[in-house]
Design an enzyme around this catalytic site. Structure first.
Site, short mmCIF file in Angstrom:
data_model
loop_
_atom_site.label_atom_id
_atom_site.label_comp_id
_atom_site.label_asym_id
_atom_site.label_seq_id
_atom_site.Cartn_x
_atom_site.Cartn_y
_atom_site.Cartn_z
N VAL A 234 39.85 40.19 48.92
CA VAL A 234 40.29 38.85 49.34
C VAL A 234 39.30 38.24 50.34
O VAL A 234 38.86 37.10 50.19
CB VAL A 234 41.69 38.91 50.00
CG1 VAL A 234 42.10 37.55 50.53
CG2 VAL A 234 42.72 39.44 49.02
N LEU B 219 53.53 37.55 29.68
CA LEU B 219 54.50 38.08 28.72
C LEU B 219 53.80 39.04 27.76
O LEU B 219 54.16 39.14 26.61
CB LEU B 219 55.17 36.96 27.93
CG LEU B 219 56.22 36.14 28.66
CD1 LEU B 219 56.87 35.12 27.73
CD2 LEU B 219 57.30 37.03 29.29
N GLY C 173 49.50 47.46 37.09
CA GLY C 173 48.94 48.34 38.12
C GLY C 173 48.18 47.48 39.10
O GLY C 173 48.46 46.30 39.26
N LYS D 188 54.41 34.11 48.70
CA LYS D 188 53.47 35.11 48.16
C LYS D 188 54.21 36.31 47.57
O LYS D 188 53.99 36.69 46.42
CB LYS D 188 52.51 35.55 49.27
CG LYS D 188 51.64 36.71 48.90
CD LYS D 188 50.62 36.35 47.84
CE LYS D 188 50.05 37.58 47.21
NZ LYS D 188 48.73 37.50 46.69
N CYS E 145 47.98 45.13 44.00
CA CYS E 145 48.91 44.09 44.47
C CYS E 145 50.34 44.27 43.98
O CYS E 145 51.25 44.49 44.78
CB CYS E 145 48.38 42.73 44.07
SG CYS E 145 46.69 42.47 44.63
N GLU F 202 46.83 34.12 49.54
CA GLU F 202 45.88 33.96 48.43
C GLU F 202 46.55 34.36 47.12
O GLU F 202 47.44 35.19 47.10
CB GLU F 202 44.61 34.77 48.71
CG GLU F 202 44.82 36.27 48.84
CD GLU F 202 44.93 36.98 47.53
OE1 GLU F 202 44.38 36.45 46.55
OE2 GLU F 202 45.57 38.03 47.46
N PHE F 203 46.07 33.74 46.04
CA PHE F 203 46.63 34.04 44.72
C PHE F 203 45.51 34.44 43.74
O PHE F 203 45.60 34.20 42.55
CB PHE F 203 47.41 32.84 44.19
CG PHE F 203 48.57 32.47 45.08
CD1 PHE F 203 49.78 33.15 44.98
CD2 PHE F 203 48.46 31.48 46.04
CE1 PHE F 203 50.85 32.84 45.82
CE2 PHE F 203 49.51 31.15 46.88
CZ PHE F 203 50.71 31.83 46.76
C1 UGA Z 1 47.79 39.65 41.13
C2 UGA Z 1 48.25 38.18 40.97
O1 UGA Z 1 48.14 37.77 39.61
C3 UGA Z 1 47.39 37.26 41.85
O2 UGA Z 1 47.89 35.93 41.78
C4 UGA Z 1 47.47 37.74 43.31
O3 UGA Z 1 46.65 36.97 44.17
C5 UGA Z 1 47.01 39.18 43.38
O4 UGA Z 1 47.85 39.98 42.51
C6 UGA Z 1 47.13 39.63 44.81
O5 UGA Z 1 48.25 39.67 45.33
O6 UGA Z 1 46.10 39.84 45.47
P1 UGA Z 1 45.81 41.13 40.11
O7 UGA Z 1 46.52 42.30 40.70
O8 UGA Z 1 44.34 40.99 40.34
O9 UGA Z 1 46.47 39.74 40.64
O10 UGA Z 1 46.00 41.21 38.55
P2 UGA Z 1 46.84 40.49 37.41
O11 UGA Z 1 45.91 39.79 36.50
O12 UGA Z 1 47.96 39.72 37.94
O13 UGA Z 1 47.40 41.78 36.61
C7 UGA Z 1 48.23 42.75 37.26
C8 UGA Z 1 48.65 43.82 36.29
O14 UGA Z 1 49.60 43.29 35.35
C9 UGA Z 1 47.53 44.40 35.42
O15 UGA Z 1 47.68 45.80 35.35
C10 UGA Z 1 47.74 43.77 34.06
O16 UGA Z 1 47.28 44.58 33.02
C11 UGA Z 1 49.25 43.64 34.04
N1 UGA Z 1 49.74 42.57 33.13
C12 UGA Z 1 49.46 41.27 33.38
C13 UGA Z 1 50.52 42.93 32.03
O17 UGA Z 1 50.80 44.12 31.78
N2 UGA Z 1 51.00 41.93 31.21
C14 UGA Z 1 50.73 40.63 31.44
O18 UGA Z 1 51.21 39.78 30.65
C15 UGA Z 1 49.93 40.28 32.54
#
Ligand code: UGA
Length: 445
Positions: free
Chosen positions: A12, A260, A267, A214, A270, A161-162
């Site tokens: 971040v 979805l 994993g 958040k 976050c 942050e997002f």
């Molecule tokens: C997540 C949030 O999406 C961000 O908005 C936030 O800023 C961040 O956490 C944080 O708090 O710092 P991130 O952990 O980088 O971001 O990854 P994501 O893209 O959200 O994916 C998280 C997990 O969910 C991954 O393991 C991904 O494979 C899984 N996932 C995601 C699914 O299994 N299915 C989906 O439809 C989407």
């Protein structure tokens, strides 16, 4: 243009610092890890994030992005100071806020020191950007107030942050919204100025609401994933297709298509941590968040489902060679924290399987925690003599593999697609027995 300080150069902090520099501000990033700072000064990044190394190098050369070990240097030179240190989970799931506390104390001490040597009127806007539980802002304010002498003017604000790993630069530059927790007019103006080049709406709230936004957002997204994973289990049992179900649901604008995607679960650094922390803070303030406990439970179950599917394909797992393709918790990152791939490997090792693996970015990190796996230079090397391939991360390069060649390399033609991203018709044509997560696949039992 503002002078901006960042304390903590994790994902971040570094992305935020680099992007604010790119927007034309003067940024100083501090970290207490001297080795990290030394490397950052040579443009060597502590993690992989697409596009970040170029920005860091360019902005550092322009001297708009500097790195230091000294919090005092940051406080001295920056009107706006972002706290971006880690808030890891403790054993009982609470967010460990000791780093935030430590940094708050350091900021306060630095402010006191600066006030002694400067006659100019000092104002600092101190912003929590790391993910923190509600009420953290109050503690930061109290901690600083107890140390700084009267007369020093400062405000506390929350600006969660997002950013997603792997997509962080775009998420910073083009966010859906910017959330700012402050009710102070001076602070509001500063935020409006520093975010003015970004054409996204800013929503101003009180600090506590911003903190909750958040945790509530991350937990909601995790809930969407667990919800679709629960539905995928129903699809698996009756032979329906989760992809079609998700598409049909997602076309309803109230539900939306994103998050979805059924699979082996969420994993990363976050969602697992934030869901736990939200359950924990809710309990502390008297609310039992059972809904989120079930979200966690379903997420754990997705891993067990893969092991069950492996048993259905291979009967006995003992002594079988299993190839794992993808180790990071998602594509475009080398991050293996809470990665479902790693959890699957750990369970398979307990069953005495032999594990061969490959990932385009995450092999070095995995070697640090699981040194005894067979690490391969290519996906094809993983396939050689394997009884089963498990695709655990949907890296693009896996989509275009030569599956006819893979079939000739493997001992048995078994594939589990943990992310439902492969072309199963192509695989079945090549002669594979293919299992997915809740997807209708001809020939699958
Ligand atoms: C997540 C949030 O999406 C961000 O908005 C936030 O800023 C961040 O956490 C944080 O708090 O710092 P991130 O952990 O980088 O971001 O990854 P994501 O893209 O959200 O994916 C998280 C997990 O969910 C991954 O393991 C991904 O494979 C899984 N996932 C995601 C699914 O299994 N299915 C989906 O439809 C989407």
């Amino acid at each position: 243009m503002k002078n901006i300080g960042i304390i903590g150069t994790g994902h971040v902090g570094l992305v935020t610092g680099a992007c604010f520099a790119k927007l034309g501000n003067n940024v100083i990033c501090a970290d207490n890890d001297s080795e990290k700072i030394k490397k950052l000064n040579q443009h060597i990044l502590p993690f992989y994030e697409p596009g970040l190394n170029t920005i860091v190098e360019e902005e550092h050369k322009k001297e708009r992005l500097l790195f230091t070990n000294s919090i005092e240097e940051v406080v001295k030179n920056s009107e706006v100071i972002f706290i971006t240190v880690g808030t890891p989970s403790t054993e009982n799931g609470k967010a460990d806020l000791s780093y935030v506390e430590q940094v708050s104390i350091e900021i306060a001490k630095s402010l006191s020191n600066i006030s002694k040597i400067s006659s100019a009127k000092i104002y600092r806007l101190i912003v929590e950007k790391s993910t923190v539980p509600v009420l953290t802002g109050e503690w930061v304010k109290r901690t600083i107030e107890l140390i700084v002498p009267t007369g020093i003017d400062f405000d506390i604000a929350a600006n969660p942050e997002f950013l997603r790993e792997g997509n962080a630069i775009k998420d910073f530059m083009e966010p859906d919204r910017i959330v700012v927790g402050t009710e102070n007019e001076r602070a509001k103006k500063i935020f409006q100025e520093i975010y003015s080049p970004i054409k996204s709406p800013i929503i101003f709230t009180d600090i506590k609401s911003a903190e909750i936004i958040k945790h509530a957002s991350n937990s909601f997204l995790a809930m969407k994933i667990s919800y679709i994973n629960a539905i995928s289990q129903i699809c698996d049992k009756v032979g329906a297709d989760i992809e079609m179900v998700a598409e049909g649901m997602g076309m309803d604008k109230r539900i939306g298509k994103s998050f979805l995607k059924a699979g082996i679960g969420y994993g990363g650094s976050c969602f697992p941590k934030d869901v736990k922390a939200f359950i924990s803070i809710a309990k502390d303030i008297g609310y039992d968040f059972n809904l989120l406990k079930e979200v966690e439970h379903i997420n754990k179950e997705q891993i067990n489902i893969v092991i069950k599917k492996a048993q259905e394909l291979l009967w006995n797992l003992k002594g079988k060679q299993i190839g794992i393709l993808g180790l990071s918790f998602k594509p475009q990152t080398d991050d293996i924290r809470e990665s479902p791939a790693i959890k699957i490997i750990q369970l398979l090792l307990k069953e005495d399987c032999i594990i061969k693996c490959y990932d385009p970015q995450a092999m070095e990190n995995t070697k640090n925690i699981l040194p005894n796996l067979i690490y391969c230079k290519t996906p094809y090397e993983v396939c050689k003599d394997s009884h089963l391939l498990i695709f655990a991360t949907e890296w693009d390069e896996f989509k275009t593999l030569d599956f006819d060649k893979i079939k000739t390399l493997m001992k048995m033609p078994h594939i589990i697609d943990g992310r439902n991203f492969l072309d199963f018709k192509k695989l079945q044509k090549a002669g594979f027995i293919y299992k997915s997560i809740g997807k209708k696949t001809e020939g699958e039992k």
